[in-house]
Motif scaffolding. Structure first.
Motif, PDB file in Angstrom:
ATOM      1  N   ALA A  75       0.852  -1.211   0.000  1.00  0.00           N
ATOM      2  CA  ALA A  75       0.000   0.000   0.000  1.00  0.00           C
ATOM      3  C   ALA A  75       0.882   1.254   0.000  1.00  0.00           C
ATOM      4  O   ALA A  75       0.595   2.233  -0.698  1.00  0.00           O
ATOM      5  N   VAL A  76       1.964   1.220   0.783  1.00  0.00           N
ATOM      6  CA  VAL A  76       2.870   2.379   0.829  1.00  0.00           C
ATOM      7  C   VAL A  76       3.554   2.557  -0.530  1.00  0.00           C
ATOM      8  O   VAL A  76       3.725   3.686  -1.014  1.00  0.00           O
ATOM      9  N   SER A 129       6.430   5.927   5.753  1.00  0.00           N
ATOM     10  CA  SER A 129       7.377   4.850   5.432  1.00  0.00           C
ATOM     11  C   SER A 129       7.502   3.828   6.559  1.00  0.00           C
ATOM     12  O   SER A 129       7.897   2.688   6.330  1.00  0.00           O
ATOM     13  N   ARG A 130       7.186   4.224   7.798  1.00  0.00           N
ATOM     14  CA  ARG A 130       7.406   3.334   8.935  1.00  0.00           C
ATOM     15  C   ARG A 130       6.137   2.619   9.402  1.00  0.00           C
ATOM     16  O   ARG A 130       6.161   1.813  10.316  1.00  0.00           O
ATOM     17  N   ILE A 131       5.017   2.945   8.761  1.00  0.00           N
ATOM     18  CA  ILE A 131       3.742   2.361   9.216  1.00  0.00           C
ATOM     19  C   ILE A 131       3.718   0.827   9.111  1.00  0.00           C
ATOM     20  O   ILE A 131       3.283   0.149  10.050  1.00  0.00           O
ATOM     21  N   PRO A 132       4.208   0.233   8.022  1.00  0.00           N
ATOM     22  CA  PRO A 132       4.147  -1.234   7.966  1.00  0.00           C
ATOM     23  C   PRO A 132       4.883  -1.907   9.136  1.00  0.00           C
ATOM     24  O   PRO A 132       4.349  -2.827   9.763  1.00  0.00           O
ATOM     25  N   ASP A 133       6.068  -1.422   9.458  1.00  0.00           N
ATOM     26  CA  ASP A 133       6.818  -2.028  10.582  1.00  0.00           C
ATOM     27  C   ASP A 133       6.084  -1.798  11.899  1.00  0.00           C
ATOM     28  O   ASP A 133       6.005  -2.688  12.746  1.00  0.00           O
ATOM     29  N   PHE A 134       5.554  -0.597  12.050  1.00  0.00           N
ATOM     30  CA  PHE A 134       4.814  -0.286  13.281  1.00  0.00           C
ATOM     31  C   PHE A 134       3.677  -1.295  13.467  1.00  0.00           C
ATOM     32  O   PHE A 134       3.495  -1.862  14.540  1.00  0.00           O
ATOM     33  N   VAL A 135       2.914  -1.511  12.409  1.00  0.00           N
ATOM     34  CA  VAL A 135       1.734  -2.376  12.531  1.00  0.00           C
ATOM     35  C   VAL A 135       2.161  -3.828  12.792  1.00  0.00           C
ATOM     36  O   VAL A 135       1.606  -4.506  13.666  1.00  0.00           O
ATOM     37  N   ARG A 136       3.172  -4.299  12.064  1.00  0.00           N
ATOM     38  CA  ARG A 136       3.657  -5.673  12.285  1.00  0.00           C
ATOM     39  C   ARG A 136       4.039  -5.880  13.746  1.00  0.00           C
ATOM     40  O   ARG A 136       3.555  -6.802  14.404  1.00  0.00           O
ATOM     41  N   GLY A 172      -0.171   9.476   6.709  1.00  0.00           N
ATOM     42  CA  GLY A 172       0.492   8.770   7.809  1.00  0.00           C
ATOM     43  C   GLY A 172      -0.376   8.683   9.050  1.00  0.00           C
ATOM     44  O   GLY A 172       0.122   8.572  10.167  1.00  0.00           O
ATOM     45  N   ASN A 173      -1.686   8.758   8.875  1.00  0.00           N
ATOM     46  CA  ASN A 173      -2.625   8.745  10.013  1.00  0.00           C
ATOM     47  C   ASN A 173      -3.401   7.425  10.003  1.00  0.00           C
ATOM     48  O   ASN A 173      -4.206   7.166   9.121  1.00  0.00           O
TER      49      ASN A 173
END
Ligand code: FAD
Ligand code: 2HG
Ligand code: ZN
Length: 475
Positions: A237-238, A357-364, A388-389
């Motif tokens: 998605a990103v 850019s950091r949302i995928p890692d945050f969610v994982r 980024g929200n």
């Protein structure tokens, strides 16, 4: 306040706004209960002024008696900030009778509107004159411009037009002392000292009452097209977002992501809605392109983007709306998620922002931490990925008592999520604000210097602490 004093005070309010507009009896839950049904407060009275002068006189009457005021618009806020506490000593100041669109200035591309005007009414009034007022959110049928400004609302068009703050050129307001401040200039440039409008925007009713605003309008685009795509992961998605920025530039006006569990709640609670694709891919995206050339031009751009993305593999499948009603239906799916969540039961909300850019890692990482500590908790991930929200929400395990879940597990889950937000240099509130629900969290996550400056501003503007005193700050 003793009863005779109370009666005297109420009769002073009645003489200002008229007896029918001072409500003390009967079912006041429309004003006392917050949208999420988290807290049912008790108002001393609900007061409904008709104009700025009445607002000023009500504020003066309250300040003289040191009675607290809670400004309220559509009462759609998500953080229990627009309803009174349980003490029965706070006045709810409802702005909903102040709905006038005072002036539409086509050449200046501005519209001046009163605080109680419903957002959708303003959108429609601008559209009738060929303009776009771009603020857009699922609560637009009932939230008000005053509430949008007081919360600096975001919504689904921020990626192109910014938050409500970016749309505001001037304000009219009533100070905590009951003075009227007239700042409805409509100027795009004005460097005459502190820009007071920015203090009131996002202040959640704690500094004064917003009574009117001059807002930016935009020429209505010739075409607005919507696409709906499924993607294999948040990383994809990103990647799609990056491609959309390159292909569409300022034409990209919306980019929302929805986790499959969030979509499954829409399927479950609104079975009449046709959610595209089988529901196997982990995330879907809704994106919108606006174009000032023609529909054919917009379609060409959007199809080229999706072809590239399909070839690249970041998009698995995609549909482009053929007409306005299909576009509305696709957006409706996204907008129905908070309503589907409410139908599913009380839930924990985290309205956070993190670098895209950091949302995928945050969610994982955060999903794994919550799954380990709170087995069965159901993660409802969706939101305004373009900004980024993320609405990183948590629903109780299937078939369990949601009230008990919140009582026992909300605090530890918040602790996990907000520690992660700190680790990722994010914000604990991207768009909903602090209200009363997150004020203890603000104290934990904002720097002492920032909190000190905020308190100094509050003290200077509201020395008697009568303006929405339970919101933002801990006592
Ligand atoms: P209220 O809820 O009445 O008040 C909110 C706060 O503003 C309170 O602190 C109140 O005291 C203060 N306030 C209200 N009016 C004034 C005034 N005239 N002067 C001073 N202070 C005032 N929010 C987003 O940002 N983005 C979204 O996408 C979004 N989607 C939503 C979807 C749904 C289904 C719902 C229910 C809510 C959503 N929200 C969203 C939250 C909410 O709609 C916004 O915060 C909105 O801006 C609140 O407007 P309101 O008129 O309902 O304000
Ligand atoms: C949205 O984007 C709103 O739909 C509501 O901000 C988010 O309910 C929520 O958590
Ligand atoms: Zn949102």
């Amino acid at each position: 306040m003793t009863v005779p004093d109370k009666e005297l005070f109420l009769s002073a309010l009645r003489s200002i706004v008229g007896a029918p507009h001072v409500l003390t009896e009967g079912d006041l839950s429309a004003w006392e209960l917050d949208w999420r049904k988290r807290e049912h407060g008790k108002a001393l009275a609900v007061v409904r002024p008709a104009n700025t002068d009445e607002v000023a006189r009500v504020v003066q009457a309250c300040t003289a008696e040191r009675i607290s005021l809670v400004p309220q618009g559509g009462n759609t806020g998500m953080v229990v900030g627009s309803t009174p506490d349980a003490s029965g000593t706070q006045v709810v100041l409802s702005l909903t009778r102040m709905q006038r669109i005072r002036k539409l200035d086509a050449a200046n591309l501005t519209v001046t509107v009163e605080a109680g005007c419903v957002l959708q009414t303003l959108q429609e009034a601008c559209e009738k004159e060929g303009f776009l007022f771009p603020l857009s959110l699922a609560a637009e049928g009932s939230c008000t411009i005053g509430g949008n400004l007081a919360t600096n609302a975001g919504g689904t068009q921020v990626v192109r037009y910014g938050n409500t703050r970016e749309l505001c050129l001037g304000l009219e307001g009533v100070t905590a002392q009951g003075e009227v401040w007239s700042g409805l200039t409509g100027l795009r440039k004005d460097n005459t000292g502190y820009d007071l409008r920015h203090l009131f925007i996002g202040s959640e009713g704690t500094l004064g009452v917003i009574t009117a605003a001059t807002l930016k309008m935009y020429p209505m685009p010739k075409s607005m097209l919507t696409a709906y795509a499924s993607v294999s992961s948040l990383d994809a998605a990103v990647e799609l977002l990056g491609m959309a920025h390159k292909h569409l530039s300022a034409g990209l006006t919306g980019f929302e992501v929805m986790g499959q569990f969030a979509l499954s709640l829409v399927r479950k609670h609104f079975p009449q809605q046709r959610v595209p694709f089988a529901g196997e891919d982990p995330f879907c995206v809704v994106l919108e392109v606006s174009d000032h050339d023609s529909e054919a031009h917009a379609r060409g751009l959007l199809e080229a983007l999706l072809e590239d993305a399909l070839q690249d593999g970041c998009v698995l499948d995609a549909v482009v709306a053929e007409n306005l009603s299909q576009a509305r239906a696709l957006w409706h799916i996204r907008e129905s998620i908070p309503l589907a969540q409410a139908q599913e039961g009380l839930n924990i909300k985290h309205d956070i922002s993190i670098a895209v850019s950091r949302i995928p890692d945050f969610v994982r990482e955060t999903d794994a931490a919550i799954a380990a500590a709170h087995p069965g908790a159901r993660m409802v991930n969706y939101g305004h990925l373009g900004d980024g929200n993320l609405h990183y929400n948590v629903q109780a395990p299937e078939g369990t008592d949601a009230e008990a879940f919140l009582r026992e597990q909300e605090k530890p889950i918040n602790t996990i999520v907000y520690a992660q937000v700190d680790r990722y240099n994010g914000s604990i509130s991207a768009e909903h604000g602090i209200g009363t629900l997150k004020r203890h969290k603000l104290a934990e996550h904002k720097s002492p210097v920032a909190l000190g400056l905020m308190r100094a501003i509050k003290q200077a503007l509201d020395p008697h602490n009568t303006m929405n005193p339970s919101a933002i700050f801990l006592p």
